[in-house]
Design an enzyme around this catalytic site. Structure first.
Site, short mmCIF file in Angstrom:
data_model
loop_
_atom_site.label_atom_id
_atom_site.label_comp_id
_atom_site.label_asym_id
_atom_site.label_seq_id
_atom_site.Cartn_x
_atom_site.Cartn_y
_atom_site.Cartn_z
N HIS A 99 51.20 14.65 55.63
CA HIS A 99 51.21 15.55 54.24
C HIS A 99 52.23 16.57 54.40
O HIS A 99 52.14 17.84 54.76
CB HIS A 99 49.65 16.36 54.45
CG HIS A 99 48.79 15.19 54.17
ND1 HIS A 99 47.74 14.82 54.95
CD2 HIS A 99 48.36 14.80 52.91
CE1 HIS A 99 46.95 13.97 54.35
NE2 HIS A 99 47.35 14.05 53.16
N ALA A 134 56.55 17.47 52.65
CA ALA A 134 57.23 17.28 51.36
C ALA A 134 57.60 15.90 50.94
O ALA A 134 57.94 15.35 50.08
CB ALA A 134 58.42 18.17 51.53
N ASP A 148 49.69 18.09 47.10
CA ASP A 148 49.08 18.38 48.43
C ASP A 148 49.85 19.79 48.74
O ASP A 148 50.06 20.03 50.17
CB ASP A 148 49.48 17.23 49.51
CG ASP A 148 48.28 16.13 49.58
OD1 ASP A 148 47.19 16.50 49.33
OD2 ASP A 148 48.65 15.01 49.84
N ASP A 196 48.93 8.49 45.01
CA ASP A 196 48.44 9.09 46.25
C ASP A 196 48.34 8.33 47.75
O ASP A 196 48.54 8.75 48.76
CB ASP A 196 47.42 10.16 45.98
CG ASP A 196 47.05 11.25 47.23
OD1 ASP A 196 48.14 11.42 47.90
OD2 ASP A 196 45.94 11.65 47.13
#
Length: 481
Positions: free
Chosen positions: A214, A216, A255, A364
């Site tokens: 999780h 960039a 996120d 996602d």
């Protein structure tokens, strides 16, 4: 206008600007109390810029930049925390670090609530400590290769890992900026280029680079997948410019400030975010509120009428909250019902928004649908993040979360279970809706990847009630995306 993607050098010997030190709005993780350092509510009442919501508004739709207003009277924190773990003092600043020598003064006052990543960046500058990975100006060869890749940004086999290397770790900024320009959204919504760039830089900063999954790069990958879905005929011919803007921003921020652990972990360790959001969509609410905080901090939409700004923030939240995988069955059942009844009307704003929610949900968790070379890397990264959480739980004598025990699970059995119980049902319905070459390609890749993981299973993994990848375990564990 030709867009230059060369990023500026950030000089490390310059003092931190006053506007950075006084920046307000983002939730931080202090080392003052509880697991991961949940802040003392009494200290929160003295801080400036705390994220808050009206206690009478159960959905907590808005964030206020409170300035000097007393926070405690607005937020509704309990005066004392109950059921906390006083013997645990894990700090986000050292969560994934091998070093155990770092220590922090719990009495230190912080005048604004920095996000974790920006806190680290600012504190390093203040102490004169150079960044581990300094930002260099990209040479022309790398810049040229990155631009060539952007010409094929709509290809499903787009290699986000290569693109991140070519942009020197700035894939999220570069990709999102490019897509907004490509759609003409900067000009259409009269977005200030300086504010937009600052917003994107702050978004990328607020992703935790220490997270195996999780981070960039994951956000950039989801944004690229979202772009592919926005080009599908069923969406492209119906979505408005506002829909596209919201879809891209939601993908880039979905996120934001993710701590690298899942919601059940935050709840069982009595983290203050779990208390703040009443144990409901804790991470997703935090991602949303963090994104709104950056929108307001940069003033990206400050030129829009107040009602339009609030509507944008609300719709952005609705999209991000849809990524809560604990509600996967609710969204999937509703989507399936619409398809069975053939009553999705893309000229209706609410139906378009629902399709955007489904598109973001697919983007996602689309890793199993990528070509094997890319999918395998993502599978290893997300599993390592699960295992790191399990290691923390073992270290502090907590019950190890399902699928987070590296001694009881393998990448293959986790991924096969996730594809079977979570990904395949979702993408089967998405293929019913789109019925395009891309939707069939994704299903094909997923089938091949599933077979590949099965072939890599040299011997059966140890099976126990805790390790068996049931639907409930997979949903609980994958609340992290």
């Amino acid at each position: 206008m030709e867009v230059c993607y060369q990023l500026p050098v950030l000089p490390l010997d310059r003092p931190v600007p006053k506007h950075v030190l006084s920046r307000r709005g983002a939730i931080s993780f202090s080392s003052s109390s509880s697991l991961f350092g949940a802040p003392d509510p009494r200290q929160l009442s003295q801080r400036r810029g705390a994220i808050s919501y009206d206690s009478s508004d159960q959905t907590a739709l808005y964030i206020r930049m409170l300035g000097d207003v007393r926070v405690r009277s607005q937020v509704g924190f309990e005066p004392e925390r109950r059921s906390s773990h006083p013997y645990l003092c894990i700090d986000f600043r050292t969560l994934h670090s091998d070093s155990t020598s770092a220590s922090y003064d719990p009495e230190r006052r912080v005048h604004r609530l920095l996000s974790f990543q920006r806190y680290l960046h600012s504190s390093r500058l203040l102490r004169g400590v150079p960044q581990q990975i300094p930002l260099h100006i990209l040479d022309e060869d790398y810049t040229g290769q990155a631009r060539c890749m952007l010409e094929k940004v709509g290809n499903w086999n787009f290699d986000i890992f290569l693109f991140d290397r070519l942009t020197n770790g700035n894939s999220l900024i570069t990709l999102t900026f490019h897509l907004l320009n490509q759609y003409g959204l900067v000009e259409l919504f009269q977005l200030d280029m300086v504010k937009l760039w600052r917003f994107l830089v702050m978004v990328q900063e607020d992703y935790h680079s220490d997270n195996p999954y999780h981070n960039a790069v994951h956000a950039a990958d989801v944004t690229q997948a979202m772009y592919c879905y926005l080009r599908e005929p069923m969406l492209a011919k119906s979505l408005t410019s506002k829909d596209i803007l919201l879809g891209l921003l939601a993908a880039a921020t979905h996120d934001l400030d993710h701590p690298g652990v899942n919601q059940p972990f935050l709840i069982k360790t009595d983290h203050y975010l779990a208390t703040l959001y009443r144990n409901t969509s804790v991470l997703e609410n935090h991602h949303w509120k963090s994104a709104v905080g950056l929108l307001r901090e940069t003033g990206l939409f400050s030129h829009l009428p107040a009602e339009d700004r609030l509507n944008m923030e609300r719709d952005l939240g609705s999209l991000i909250l849809a990524t809560d995988i604990s509600r996967q069955n609710d969204y999937l059942s509703r989507f399936r019902l619409h398809l069975d009844q053939e009553n999705l009307c893309m000229s209706t704003a609410s139906h378009r928004h629902f399709v955007l929610q489904m598109a973001l949900k697919c983007a996602d968790i689309c890793n199993p649908c990528r070509p094997w070379e890319l999918s395998k890397q993502w599978s290893e990264k997300v599993t390592e993040e699960f295992f790191q959480q399990g290691d923390i739980e073992k270290k502090h004598k907590l019950e190890v979360s399902p699928l987070c025990d590296r001694e009881m699970n393998t990448v293959g059995n986790i991924q096969i279970g996730f594809m079977t119980y979570v990904a395949e049902p979702l993408f089967a319905e998405w293929a019913r809706f789109c019925d395009t070459r891309l939707s069939q390609t994704m299903l094909g890749h997923m089938g091949l990847n599933k077979a590949s993981w099965g072939g890599l299973q040299q011997e059966p993994a140890p099976v126990s009630e805790e390790a068996e990848p049931s639907t409930q375990n997979l949903i609980q564990t994958h609340q992290m995306p």
